[in-house]
Design a protein around this motif. Structure first.
Motif, short mmCIF file in Angstrom:
data_model
loop_
_atom_site.label_atom_id
_atom_site.label_comp_id
_atom_site.label_asym_id
_atom_site.label_seq_id
_atom_site.Cartn_x
_atom_site.Cartn_y
_atom_site.Cartn_z
N CYS A 1 0.60 -1.42 0.13
CA CYS A 1 -0.27 0.35 0.38
C CYS A 1 1.08 1.43 0.08
CB CYS A 1 -1.00 0.07 1.44
SG CYS A 1 -2.12 1.55 1.16
N SER A 2 0.71 1.95 -1.58
CA SER A 2 1.71 2.96 -1.20
C SER A 2 0.78 4.08 0.27
CB SER A 2 1.61 3.76 -2.14
OG SER A 2 1.72 3.02 -3.68
N GLU A 3 0.66 4.07 0.54
CA GLU A 3 -0.13 5.66 1.37
C GLU A 3 0.60 4.85 2.95
OE1 GLU A 3 -2.18 8.48 1.36
OE2 GLU A 3 -2.95 8.59 -0.80
N CYS A 4 0.45 3.84 3.03
CA CYS A 4 0.83 2.82 3.91
C CYS A 4 2.20 3.42 4.60
CB CYS A 4 0.69 1.94 4.26
SG CYS A 4 -1.45 0.89 4.77
N SER B 1 3.64 5.75 2.51
CA SER B 1 4.55 7.23 3.16
C SER B 1 3.90 7.54 4.05
CB SER B 1 3.30 7.73 1.78
OG SER B 1 3.95 7.58 0.16
N GLU B 2 2.62 7.56 4.92
CA GLU B 2 2.69 7.26 6.06
C GLU B 2 4.29 6.99 6.96
OE1 GLU B 2 -1.01 6.74 7.43
OE2 GLU B 2 -2.33 7.57 6.12
N CYS C 1 -5.99 -2.24 1.01
CA CYS C 1 -5.73 -1.89 1.71
C CYS C 1 -6.95 -1.71 3.04
CB CYS C 1 -4.67 -0.19 2.11
SG CYS C 1 -4.11 0.29 3.58
N HIS D 1 -7.08 2.19 4.45
CA HIS D 1 -7.06 3.46 3.08
C HIS D 1 -7.68 3.46 2.00
CE1 HIS D 1 -3.32 4.49 5.02
NE2 HIS D 1 -3.12 5.52 5.07
N GLY E 1 6.42 3.83 -2.29
CA GLY E 1 5.59 4.98 -1.36
C GLY E 1 4.32 6.03 -2.63
N ILE E 2 4.18 6.65 -2.40
CA ILE E 2 3.18 7.68 -2.81
C ILE E 2 4.64 8.36 -3.96
CG2 ILE E 2 1.80 9.91 -3.61
CD1 ILE E 2 0.17 8.90 -1.00
#
Length: 486
Positions: free
Chosen positions: A159-162, A164-165, A187, A190, A225-226
């Motif tokens: 998951c790119s969001e995870c 990046s976070e 995910c 998200h 990531g993002i």
């Protein structure tokens, strides 16, 4: 400091001549340690690295733990497998180069499953690191509860969001076990689909590679990531996929403790209760409700078949009971709540069934390879690729023909290797003699410069031919070493 005498060192508490009378005299033995009461903790060979997020639903996977362990020791995963894990996993006498090559491709994904390889690697890591909780980094906790079929995927997803976070918060990057499950496509946090290909090079990769770096593509090194430069639109996931992902996350959170305490699966009894209570004992009616084959229900009740993780999560969603409870708790009839709104939807086909085998076509292809030209003998893998099947299928269906194809291709490779060696020897010998006839000493450097770029002097046949030619020309060379090599 002249004229001052240094006072000799004395133990504290020992009476000296200048101590007052009556002072307590303490023996030196009172200050000695009692070795019988000291217990030294066991030392580990590798770092006591703690896995991330255990029992939270987002616990770390074995392949991610291996990558972080190698990173903390500033070595590559290949070296960690080669020197520490490989000899213990395969044995010290095994040719590790070929066995490790299998692990850093698609077979490395088996570490995250519930098979014998996963059990062995977890046991080895626990001995090397001294930790006792690494069983939760794989699916070994659900062995004898869930089917190993369609459990973990062979390609990495994320998951790119995870990512990046975690990077923005300064947390350590890792790969949760949840991302490796075939039943999970989105995910749960998200609600976006998991990625399976790098946004830069567009290629997928296995969970374990020779130089894995969690959060980065092992092929091009790009951040996973993002990416601001990426303008790719994100698909909205189906509600069914999102609910399945959340159920799988809860199963990873609650399953290890509950299944370990249960010891034995009660899934067959719960299925039998479900059939009798809501479907009047009609197995076909439950099969239509779950959209599975009726023989699957029969296998579940008879304890001859275990549910896959996807079918377990699908059943959990339709009867409103958690997957952990279906496997480990003897349920009552009133605890099931059937959801007709879910059952009316057509579930998407997750796993494409294998195509039908044309046995006659396979047999003709193998016979043609055996009777064809010896100079063009294909390998069993090439034949399987042309037929669109696996080598194991050919070996299982046509063992005698497959054996002959292997022997023929092995002989073809040996002949080709011998012919190449003779060709190299001829070229190197001619170049060495030409340099000598021109009045120069045919050193290895000069011979290498005169050879075509496709020939490497480090190749044993080329190096041996150069040495033999020097001996024939009567030049200075260690003749004894040549005799030993011969």
């Amino acid at each position: 400091m002249e004229g001052k005498a240094l006072r000799p060192f004395t133990n504290v508490g020992v009476q000296q001549n200048d101590e007052p009378a009556g002072a307590e005299v303490v023996s030196d033995s009172d200050f000695m340690w009692n070795a019988n009461t000291l217990e030294m903790p066991e030392r580990s060979k590798l770092y006591y690295l703690e896995p991330i997020g255990l029992l939270t639903g987002e616990g770390e996977s074995v392949t991610s733990y291996l990558a972080r362990l190698a990173k903390n020791h500033t070595v590559s995963i290949w070296n960690l497998l080669k020197y520490e894990i490989g000899p213990k996993l395969f044995g010290s006498e095994t040719v590790l180069r070929y066995r490790l090559g299998e692990l850093v491709t698609t077979m490395g994904a088996a570490f995250n499953g519930e098979n014998g390889t996963s059990k062995s690697i977890v046991s080895i890591l626990e001995r090397l690191t001294g930790r006792k909780d690494l069983k939760q980094t794989s699916m070994t906790f659900c062995k004898s509860f869930v089917s190993p079929r369609f459990l973990v995927r062979v390609k990495q997803s994320w998951c790119s969001e995870c990512l990046s976070e975690w990077k923005a918060a300064g947390r350590e990057i890792y790969s949760p076990l949840l991302w490796h499950l075939m039943a999970v496509n989105v995910c749960p946090k998200h609600g976006i689909p998991l990625r399976r290909a790098c946004h830069e090079c567009g290629k997928s990769f296995p969970p374990l590679t020779a130089r894995s770096h969690v959060g980065f593509c092992p092929r091009c090194g790009s951040w996973l990531g993002i990416c601001e430069s990426s303008s790719e639109a994100v698909e909205s996931p189906q509600t069914f996929d999102l609910e399945i992902a959340r159920l799988a996350c809860n199963f990873l959170r609650d399953g290890p403790d509950a299944l370990t305490a249960s010891g034995e699966s009660v899934f067959p009894q719960n299925i039998d209760l479900l059939v009798r209570r809501f479907f009047g004992g009609n197995v076909a009616a439950l099969a239509r409700f779950l959209k599975v084959n009726r023989y699957t229900i029969i296998g579940w009740r008879a304890k001859t078949q275990r549910p896959t993780l996807l079918s377990l999560a699908d059943l959990s969603l339709k009867v409103s009971v958690s997957p952990t409870a279906l496997l480990s708790v003897r349920l009552q009839g009133d605890e099931f709540v059937l959801r007709t709104d879910i059952s009316s939807k057509v579930n998407q086909r997750r796993f494409v069934p294998p195509h039908k085998l044309n046995l006659r076509k396979m047999q003709l292809a193998l016979e043609k390879a055996i009777e064809g030209d010896v100079s063009k003998s294909p390998s069993l893998g090439e034949i399987a690729s042309q037929l669109g099947c696996d080598q194991t299928t050919l070996v299982r269906r046509f063992p005698e023909l497959a054996k002959k194809v292997k022997e023929r291709h092995r002989q073809y490779c040996a002949d080709r290797k011998e012919n190449r060696a003779k060709q190299l020897e001829s070229i190197v010998r001619k170049v060495t003699i030409d340099i000598h006839n021109s009045g120069n000493y045919p050193s290895q450097y000069k011979v290498r410069q005169a050879l075509p770029c496709s020939i490497d002097m480090r190749d044993p046949p080329a190096n041996k031919a150069w040495k033999q030619t020097l001996v024939e020309l009567g030049l200075d060379f260690d003749r004894e070493s040549m005799a030993t090599e011969a």
